[in-house]
Every structure is written in structure tokens, then in C-alpha cells.
Write a protein that holds these residues in place. Structure first.
Motif, PDB file in Angstrom:
ATOM      1  N   GLY A  19       0.882  -1.205   0.106  1.00 36.20           N
ATOM      2  CA  GLY A  19       0.011   0.054   0.057  1.00 36.20           C
ATOM      3  C   GLY A  19       0.914   1.362   0.003  1.00 36.20           C
ATOM      4  O   GLY A  19       2.041   1.276   0.535  1.00 36.20           O
ATOM      5  N   GLY A  20       0.314   2.241  -0.706  1.00 38.98           N
ATOM      6  CA  GLY A  20       1.075   3.728  -0.691  1.00 38.98           C
ATOM      7  C   GLY A  20       2.374   3.459  -1.390  1.00 38.98           C
ATOM      8  O   GLY A  20       2.319   3.008  -2.503  1.00 38.98           O
ATOM      9  N   LYS A  21       3.392   3.990  -0.725  1.00 38.35           N
ATOM     10  CA  LYS A  21       4.741   3.810  -1.542  1.00 38.35           C
ATOM     11  C   LYS A  21       5.185   2.537  -1.556  1.00 38.35           C
ATOM     12  O   LYS A  21       6.285   2.402  -2.162  1.00 38.35           O
ATOM     13  CB  LYS A  21       5.689   5.053  -0.746  1.00 38.35           C
ATOM     14  N   ASP A  22       4.721   1.398  -1.173  1.00 41.07           N
ATOM     15  CA  ASP A  22       5.082   0.301  -1.026  1.00 41.07           C
ATOM     16  C   ASP A  22       4.016  -0.489  -2.073  1.00 41.07           C
ATOM     17  O   ASP A  22       2.883  -0.838  -1.668  1.00 41.07           O
ATOM     18  CB  ASP A  22       4.925  -0.557   0.278  1.00 41.07           C
ATOM     19  N   PRO A  23       4.363  -0.634  -3.425  1.00 45.50           N
ATOM     20  CA  PRO A  23       3.319  -1.125  -4.251  1.00 45.50           C
ATOM     21  C   PRO A  23       3.126  -2.900  -4.242  1.00 45.50           C
ATOM     22  O   PRO A  23       2.285  -3.419  -4.818  1.00 45.50           O
ATOM     23  CB  PRO A  23       3.762  -0.750  -5.538  1.00 45.50           C
ATOM     24  N   GLY A  24       4.210  -3.406  -3.540  1.00 43.16           N
ATOM     25  CA  GLY A  24       4.354  -4.733  -3.691  1.00 43.16           C
ATOM     26  C   GLY A  24       4.751  -5.185  -4.844  1.00 43.16           C
ATOM     27  O   GLY A  24       5.527  -4.542  -5.778  1.00 43.16           O
ATOM     28  N   ALA A  25       4.290  -6.505  -5.536  1.00 45.18           N
ATOM     29  CA  ALA A  25       4.768  -6.730  -6.839  1.00 45.18           C
ATOM     30  C   ALA A  25       3.925  -6.132  -7.779  1.00 45.18           C
ATOM     31  O   ALA A  25       2.785  -5.949  -7.780  1.00 45.18           O
ATOM     32  CB  ALA A  25       4.444  -8.425  -6.834  1.00 45.18           C
ATOM     33  N   MET A  26       4.779  -5.927  -9.050  1.00 53.50           N
ATOM     34  CA  MET A  26       3.987  -5.298 -10.178  1.00 53.50           C
ATOM     35  C   MET A  26       4.453  -6.207 -11.303  1.00 53.50           C
ATOM     36  O   MET A  26       5.475  -6.057 -11.891  1.00 53.50           O
ATOM     37  CB  MET A  26       4.471  -3.852 -10.119  1.00 53.50           C
ATOM     38  N   LYS A  27       3.606  -6.933 -11.962  1.00 50.03           N
ATOM     39  CA  LYS A  27       3.821  -7.691 -13.199  1.00 50.03           C
ATOM     40  C   LYS A  27       2.655  -7.509 -14.324  1.00 50.03           C
ATOM     41  O   LYS A  27       1.425  -7.636 -13.694  1.00 50.03           O
ATOM     42  CB  LYS A  27       4.198  -9.054 -12.983  1.00 50.03           C
ATOM     43  N   ASN A  28       2.920  -7.630 -15.351  1.00 53.94           N
ATOM     44  CA  ASN A  28       1.788  -7.520 -16.468  1.00 53.94           C
ATOM     45  C   ASN A  28       0.925  -6.435 -16.424  1.00 53.94           C
ATOM     46  O   ASN A  28      -0.231  -6.881 -16.687  1.00 53.94           O
ATOM     47  CB  ASN A  28       1.248  -8.921 -16.431  1.00 53.94           C
ATOM     48  N   GLY A  29       1.135  -5.279 -15.782  1.00 52.42           N
ATOM     49  CA  GLY A  29       0.211  -4.294 -15.572  1.00 52.42           C
ATOM     50  C   GLY A  29      -0.751  -4.557 -14.203  1.00 52.42           C
ATOM     51  O   GLY A  29      -1.437  -3.424 -13.975  1.00 52.42           O
ATOM     52  N   TYR A  30      -0.337  -5.145 -13.630  1.00 55.37           N
ATOM     53  CA  TYR A  30      -1.202  -5.553 -12.067  1.00 55.37           C
ATOM     54  C   TYR A  30      -0.375  -5.317 -10.944  1.00 55.37           C
ATOM     55  O   TYR A  30       0.902  -5.238 -10.867  1.00 55.37           O
ATOM     56  CB  TYR A  30      -1.364  -7.162 -12.179  1.00 55.37           C
ATOM     57  N   LYS A  31      -0.975  -4.686 -10.220  1.00 57.37           N
ATOM     58  CA  LYS A  31      -0.523  -4.347  -8.897  1.00 57.37           C
ATOM     59  C   LYS A  31      -0.977  -5.207  -7.661  1.00 57.37           C
ATOM     60  O   LYS A  31      -2.057  -5.175  -7.505  1.00 57.37           O
ATOM     61  CB  LYS A  31      -0.512  -2.923  -8.834  1.00 57.37           C
ATOM     62  N   ASN A  83       1.426 -13.065  -5.340  1.00 54.87           N
ATOM     63  CA  ASN A  83       2.690 -13.851  -5.469  1.00 54.87           C
ATOM     64  C   ASN A  83       3.497 -13.320  -6.916  1.00 54.87           C
ATOM     65  O   ASN A  83       2.392 -12.900  -7.877  1.00 54.87           O
ATOM     66  CB  ASN A  83       2.671 -15.184  -5.716  1.00 54.87           C
ATOM     67  N   SER A  84       4.647 -13.314  -6.889  1.00 51.32           N
ATOM     68  CA  SER A  84       5.270 -12.807  -8.247  1.00 51.32           C
ATOM     69  C   SER A  84       6.671 -13.599  -8.136  1.00 51.32           C
ATOM     70  O   SER A  84       7.375 -13.561  -7.294  1.00 51.32           O
ATOM     71  CB  SER A  84       5.289 -11.401  -8.381  1.00 51.32           C
ATOM     72  N   VAL A  85       7.090 -14.096  -9.295  1.00 53.62           N
ATOM     73  CA  VAL A  85       8.454 -14.658  -9.661  1.00 53.62           C
ATOM     74  C   VAL A  85       8.980 -14.061 -11.290  1.00 53.62           C
ATOM     75  O   VAL A  85       7.795 -13.437 -11.950  1.00 53.62           O
ATOM     76  CB  VAL A  85       8.578 -16.064  -9.397  1.00 53.62           C
ATOM     77  N   ASN A  86       9.968 -14.102 -11.446  1.00 59.07           N
ATOM     78  CA  ASN A  86      10.614 -13.977 -12.730  1.00 59.07           C
ATOM     79  C   ASN A  86      10.085 -14.907 -13.895  1.00 59.07           C
ATOM     80  O   ASN A  86       9.794 -14.332 -14.805  1.00 59.07           O
ATOM     81  CB  ASN A  86      12.054 -13.831 -12.702  1.00 59.07           C
ATOM     82  N   SER A 120      -2.874 -16.444  13.153  1.00 64.96           N
ATOM     83  CA  SER A 120      -2.489 -15.245  12.065  1.00 64.96           C
ATOM     84  C   SER A 120      -1.978 -16.293  10.898  1.00 64.96           C
ATOM     85  O   SER A 120      -1.077 -17.258  10.886  1.00 64.96           O
ATOM     86  CB  SER A 120      -1.339 -14.612  12.457  1.00 64.96           C
ATOM     87  N   ILE A 121      -2.317 -15.801   9.545  1.00 62.73           N
ATOM     88  CA  ILE A 121      -1.957 -16.449   8.390  1.00 62.73           C
ATOM     89  C   ILE A 121      -1.596 -15.346   7.274  1.00 62.73           C
ATOM     90  O   ILE A 121      -2.000 -14.060   7.493  1.00 62.73           O
ATOM     91  CB  ILE A 121      -2.789 -17.297   7.874  1.00 62.73           C
ATOM     92  N   LEU A 122      -0.809 -15.608   6.247  1.00 66.88           N
ATOM     93  CA  LEU A 122      -0.467 -14.680   5.067  1.00 66.88           C
ATOM     94  C   LEU A 122      -1.103 -15.847   3.979  1.00 66.88           C
ATOM     95  O   LEU A 122      -0.585 -16.339   3.753  1.00 66.88           O
ATOM     96  CB  LEU A 122       0.703 -14.295   4.892  1.00 66.88           C
ATOM     97  N   VAL A 123      -1.927 -15.075   3.115  1.00 69.76           N
ATOM     98  CA  VAL A 123      -2.641 -15.727   2.024  1.00 69.76           C
ATOM     99  C   VAL A 123      -1.823 -14.855   0.825  1.00 69.76           C
ATOM    100  O   VAL A 123      -1.856 -13.701   0.592  1.00 69.76           O
ATOM    101  CB  VAL A 123      -4.104 -15.544   1.945  1.00 69.76           C
ATOM    102  N   GLU A 124      -1.317 -15.906  -0.223  1.00 68.96           N
ATOM    103  CA  GLU A 124      -0.765 -15.579  -1.392  1.00 68.96           C
ATOM    104  C   GLU A 124      -1.924 -15.904  -2.549  1.00 68.96           C
ATOM    105  O   GLU A 124      -1.993 -17.215  -2.651  1.00 68.96           O
ATOM    106  CB  GLU A 124       0.377 -16.234  -1.752  1.00 68.96           C
ATOM    107  N   LEU A 125      -2.691 -14.968  -2.980  1.00 70.47           N
ATOM    108  CA  LEU A 125      -3.665 -15.496  -3.877  1.00 70.47           C
ATOM    109  C   LEU A 125      -3.520 -16.123  -5.179  1.00 70.47           C
ATOM    110  O   LEU A 125      -4.231 -16.509  -5.769  1.00 70.47           O
ATOM    111  CB  LEU A 125      -4.770 -14.212  -4.044  1.00 70.47           C
ATOM    112  N   GLY A 126      -2.299 -15.833  -5.486  1.00 69.32           N
ATOM    113  CA  GLY A 126      -1.917 -16.467  -6.833  1.00 69.32           C
ATOM    114  C   GLY A 126      -0.538 -15.671  -7.408  1.00 69.32           C
ATOM    115  O   GLY A 126      -0.383 -14.608  -6.591  1.00 69.32           O
TER     116      GLY A 126
END
Length: 372
Positions: free
Chosen positions: A42-54, A111-114, A217-223
Motif C-alpha cells: 500500500g501507498g509507497k510500497d506497491p508490492g509486486a507489479m507484473k503484466n500491468g497488475y499491482k 505472488n510474483s516471480v521472474n 495468524s496467516i498470510l495468503v498468497e492469492l496467486g
């Protein structure tokens, strides 16, 4: 004079109880099931950005959809770490959950990988399994701290690039791992069976956002948004609805299971529900009551500093896990008080167990034997 005062107090108490019971079977006012939803980045931390998706946008969209459906349920209270495109420090996210005395903390990510081929969901719980893949995910999620002011002070020298740092687990969270795993399993099953997604399974590592919370507590990676097809699904309204519904159903299933095991109703036939009325001691000979507060694979010393100041801790190994108990009494009424003390300390899933001749028996059987 004392008798008159007691009479007035009893009258007021009866009036209060009558007001409550007029609504039928209710949950106690402070017994809402509190779920903290955390949209990653969120904010200045976009997280992963690939294929036009944030990542930060998809995570927030899913959290808002999930929160809206949960808010429609009377006894569930939803708290958000963010509802807009805002930067929130990792430590503050955990702090929000702790101050709310939450029952669950769920952090949503993508999630995001090269490589563009990987796809599928993952749900992470705290753990020490330090595989190369797990470490890389933990490193990526934890490196967000470098965007924070005074991160060295806030995280006491934590280094995301150090395997030694990332495998450390706080005692506070250790006791909730089993419950976190239960919820994570339900989520991954729903992703497969209801959302029709591929599951990459349950993962464990030391992720900062869930390491300092005092509840399951959990962390979910949707895909993977690095996969064009999966990224398009996650960025779409139908895709986000499917994922949020799968999460909602898993949370409700977890809560239902918890209610059945612990009991939170004021009225009804649940034997472990605390009573509003002041009860006389209920001594049951030959039966020992304890309050189970946690279960863990790790062997913790039964000392008060390991259990938020609670003393009189005992443990018992069942299979590959240790069960931890608070108190030891013949008085069922006292056991109810001990359970409330444990819950007040943050052990929200505490429940009473009964032992006879060194063997665990159903609490209901113990109470029935006393009434016969």
C-alpha cells in the motif's frame, strides 16, 4: 444495611439479565469474533507489479470484498489495517490486531516471480522450515521494512537477508501455530474446491507481519500476477469475488468449529458457557478440571514468562504436539473463572478439559456424574 444493598444489587442484576434474554439466544456483548483483515503493501510500497497488475490494489480489493461479507454476520467484527491506498508499517499491522484483541489476523497478498509459468495459491503460517523457496518469499515480504522510518529500532536489528533472523519465532505466536495451520488448511481446501484454483499448499516461515501477533495468524498468497492468465483472474471482479467467498467460508467454518469446541453463548445448552449469575462452587470429587490454552510442536517450559504471566501451567504430550494447561481444580465453577482469566490474557480459544484417574474425559460426562 448490607442486606438491603445486596437486595438492590440482585434486583438490578435480574433486570439486566431479563433485558438480555428477551432477545433470545445472544452472544455476550464483548464476545464478538474479531477478524483483522490486512491488505498487503500500500501507498509507497506497491508490492509486486507484473503484466500491468499491482499487488497492493488486488490485495485491497479482495480484502474489502471479504470484509463486506463478514460484516453482514451479526457476531463478527471486522477491523482493517487499511481501507485505502495507504502505507502501513509491518509492526503497526500486528499492533492493530493485538490492541483489538483479535481472534484472527489474515494478511492478503499476491505472488510474483521472474518465471511466468508458476501459478496457484499458497497460505503461510509462522514456522522455521527454511527451504530456499520459503526463505526467498520471507525475504521479499520482510524487505518492506526498509521503506519504514526507524526500522532498525522497530525491529531490533532484524535483517531480512539473514536466514538466522528469519527463522526466529516469538514465544507469543508459537502457541497459536496449530490453530493457524487449521485455518490455513481450510482456506487452501476452499481455494481448490470452491474457487477452482490450484493450491500450492500450506507453507511455513517467519514473516514479520504475522510474527508479532498474539492470535492465530496467516498470510495468503492469492496467486501469481507474474502469470498473465492468473493475474487477469485476480484482477477481475468475478475472480476477486470467488477468492473472497472462499476465504469467507473458511473463516466461518473455522469459527463454527471453534464455537462447538469452546462455546461462547450466554444461553442454550453449552456446558462450557460462562454464566452471568454468580455460582456456588461446584466440587466434583475424583475429577480434575484444567483449561487448555495452547498446543504446539515445541516443548516450552511451563513458566509464567512463556505464557503471558499465567502461572500454574502444566503440559502433556499427545502425539507430536504438546498441550498446555492453566490451573488444576476440582471446582468446575473455578475452572470457568480460570478460562475467563486465560481469555483475558489473549488465549481466546481456551477451553475446559476434565481428567479422571489420569485420563481425559468429556466435561459433559463429568458434570452428569456429579448430578446423578
Amino acid at each position: 444495611m448490607q442486606t438491603k444493598s445486596k437486595y438492590i444489587i440482585v434486583c438490578l442484576l435480574v433486570t439486566f439479565i431479563t433485558t438480555l434474554t428477551s432477545y433470545g439466544t445472544l452472544y455476550a456483548q464483548d464476545d464478538n469474533f474479531v477478524v483483522v483483515l490486512d491488505a498487503g503493501h500500500g501507498g509507497k510500497d506497491p508490492g509486486a507489479m507484473k503484466n500491468g497488475y499491482k499487488e497492493k490494489k488486488i490485495a485491497l480489493d479482495v480484502v474489502l470484498k471479504l470484509g463486506k461479507t463478514l460484516e453482514e454476520i451479526d457476531d463478527i467484527k471486522v477491523i482493517y489495517t487499511r481501507k485505502t491506498d495507504k502505507f502501513i508499517e509491518l509492526w503497526r499491522r500486528a499492533d492493530i490486531a493485538n490492541k483489538a484483541d483479535a481472534d484472527l489476523f489474515i494478511s492478503i497478498h499476491c505472488n510474483s516471480v521472474n518465471n511466468s509459468k508458476p501459478f496457484g495459491t499458497e497460505t503461510w503460517v509462522l514456522g522455521e522450515k527454511n527451504t530456499t523457496r520459503n526463505f526467498e518469499v520471507a525475504k521479499r515480504e520482510n524487505e518492506v521494512i526498509f521503506l519504514e522510518d526507524n526500522y532498525e529500532e522497530n525491529y531490533e536489528g532484524f535483517n531480512p537477508s539473514s536466514p538466522e533472523s528469519t527463522i526466529a519465532i516469538g514465544i507469543e505466536q508459537e502457541v497459536y501455530i496449530e490453530q493457524s495451520i487449521t485455518l490455513a488448511g481450510k482456506i487452501e481446501n476452499n481455494f481448490v474446491n470452491k474457487a477452482k484454483r490450484k493450491s500450492r499448499g500450506l507453507k511455513q516461515h517467519s514473516l514479520l507481519v504475522i510474527r508479532n501477533t498474539y492470535m492465530p495468524s496467516i498470510l495468503v498468497e492469492l496467486g501469481f500476477i507474474s502469470n498473465k492468465k492468473e493475474g487477469a483472474f485476480l484482477n477481475s471482479k468475478p475472480g476477486q469475488s470467488k477468492m473472497s467467498n472462499a476465504l469467507k467460508d473458511a473463516i466461518l467454518d473455522y469459527k463454527k468449529e471453534l464455537d462447538q469446541n469452546v462455546g461462547t453463548h450466554i444461553l442454550g445448552e453449552d456446558l462450557e458457557s460462562p454464566s452471568i449469575e454468580v455460582e456456588e462452587p461446584k466440587i466434583i470429587e475424583d475429577v480434575i478440571f484444567k483449561v487448555q490454552i495452547a498446543a504446539s510442536k515445541n516443548d516450552l517450559a511451563p513458566k509464567s514468562y512463556n505464557f503471558k504471566g499465567l502461572s500454574d501451567i502444566s503440559k502433556n504430550k499427545v502425539g507430536d504436539r504438546y498441550r498446555y494447561y492453566y490451573g488444576n481444580t476440582l471446582d468446575y465453577t473455578k475452572a470457568q473463572e480460570l478460562k475467563e482469566e486465560a481469555k483475558a490474557k489473549g488465549y481466546s480459544t481456551s477451553f475446559i478439559v476434565a481428567y479422571k484417574d489420569g485420563k481425559q474425559i468429556d466435561v459433559s460426562d463429568a458434570l452428569k456424574s456429579a448430578s446423578n
